[in-house]
Enzyme design. Structure first.
Site, PDB file in Angstrom:
ATOM      1  N   HIS A 189      24.440  26.770  18.630  1.00  0.00           N
ATOM      2  CA  HIS A 189      25.635  26.392  17.877  1.00  0.00           C
ATOM      3  C   HIS A 189      26.926  26.749  18.619  1.00  0.00           C
ATOM      4  O   HIS A 189      27.960  26.969  17.985  1.00  0.00           O
ATOM      5  CB  HIS A 189      25.641  27.044  16.479  1.00  0.00           C
ATOM      6  CG  HIS A 189      24.328  26.986  15.777  1.00  0.00           C
ATOM      7  ND1 HIS A 189      23.640  25.797  15.560  1.00  0.00           N
ATOM      8  CD2 HIS A 189      23.540  27.975  15.263  1.00  0.00           C
ATOM      9  CE1 HIS A 189      22.506  26.061  14.924  1.00  0.00           C
ATOM     10  NE2 HIS A 189      22.415  27.362  14.739  1.00  0.00           N
ATOM     11  N   ARG A 190      26.847  26.837  19.926  1.00  0.00           N
ATOM     12  CA  ARG A 190      27.979  27.192  20.787  1.00  0.00           C
ATOM     13  C   ARG A 190      28.462  28.623  20.559  1.00  0.00           C
ATOM     14  O   ARG A 190      29.575  28.983  20.914  1.00  0.00           O
ATOM     15  CB  ARG A 190      29.153  26.220  20.606  1.00  0.00           C
ATOM     16  CG  ARG A 190      28.819  24.778  21.024  1.00  0.00           C
ATOM     17  CD  ARG A 190      28.401  24.732  22.494  1.00  0.00           C
ATOM     18  NE  ARG A 190      28.222  23.377  22.979  1.00  0.00           N
ATOM     19  CZ  ARG A 190      27.061  22.728  23.042  1.00  0.00           C
ATOM     20  NH1 ARG A 190      25.956  23.325  22.582  1.00  0.00           N
ATOM     21  NH2 ARG A 190      26.970  21.525  23.536  1.00  0.00           N
ATOM     22  N   LEU A 191      27.635  29.459  19.961  1.00  0.00           N
ATOM     23  CA  LEU A 191      27.968  30.874  19.788  1.00  0.00           C
ATOM     24  C   LEU A 191      27.398  31.643  20.978  1.00  0.00           C
ATOM     25  O   LEU A 191      26.424  32.399  20.873  1.00  0.00           O
ATOM     26  CB  LEU A 191      27.401  31.393  18.454  1.00  0.00           C
ATOM     27  CG  LEU A 191      27.988  30.704  17.213  1.00  0.00           C
ATOM     28  CD1 LEU A 191      27.308  31.199  15.955  1.00  0.00           C
ATOM     29  CD2 LEU A 191      29.498  30.950  17.133  1.00  0.00           C
TER      30      LEU A 191
END
Length: 212
Positions: A189-191
């Site tokens: 999740h682009r984290l």
């Protein structure tokens, strides 16, 4: 082709502070060893960024040739664009993109010229054809055609047909002493997980987590 539709999730694993080595050099060596063992193509390839007098950045891919507690070593023609820019501003950035592991490392620091003895030792260890290519190329200068370049290579091959090829006076190297080093591990999740090592005045290292 819609470029904004090209994406994927990064799911290979996270990075936690407890997993980090005490120094960024040790952490880098661990990741580099893993990249080499995994047979990632060109694991020592790094993007070298320099800046000219107008503040215009430039980048090129160079191979890392040595690493120790002093820093990251690479070699180049001292008439090249990067060498000319480093002569006026020795601030430099290195970037190692290990896509296969969903990792990247960025080094921020200063480049210091290497002693001639170190440069000569490396140059004489290169394959003969690479030594000849160094003599044949006026790196970063315009050349009218590939044929002209190959003719110059042939001239150098003939000139040094007998005996050892000497170190050109326009060949040098640099050691990049890091002031900061960032380790990036892709996350879902682009984290992403990002950690920055920051050199302190006593040469110890402080580590902080960055937002993705």
């Amino acid at each position: 082709m819609k470029l904004d539709d090209i994406r994927r999730e990064y799911l290979q694993g996270g990075l936690d502070e407890s997993m980090l080595e005490a120094t960024p050099i040790a952490q880098f060596e661990k990741w580099l060893e893993q990249a080499i063992k995994a047979q990632i193509p060109d694991p020592t390839a790094m993007v070298v960024a320099t800046v000219d007098e107008q503040g215009q950045p430039s980048q090129r891919i160079v191979l890392l040739k040595n690493l120790d507690e002093n820093g990251f070593v690479f070699f180049t023609n001292t008439g090249s664009r990067k060498a000319s820019e480093l002569a006026k501003n020795n601030k430099i950035s290195l970037h190692f993109p290990w896509h296969m592991f969903e990792r990247q490392v960025i080094v921020y620091g200063e480049a210091q010229p290497l002693p001639v003895s170190d440069v000569a030792k490396y140059f004489l260890s290169r394959p003969k054809e690479s030594q000849l290519a160094a003599w044949a190329s006026s790196q970063s200068r315009p050349v009218s055609s590939r044929q002209v370049l190959m003719e110059k290579f042939a001239q150098m091959k003939n000139k040094f047909a007998k005996g050892e090829i000497p170190l050109p006076d326009f060949w040098g190297g640099y050691c990049v002493k890091p002031a900061k080093m960032e380790f990036w591990q892709g996350g879902a999740h682009r984290l992403h997980d990002r950690f920055m090592y920051i050199r302190q005045q006593d040469n110890s290292w402080r580590v902080e987590r960055l937002n993705p």
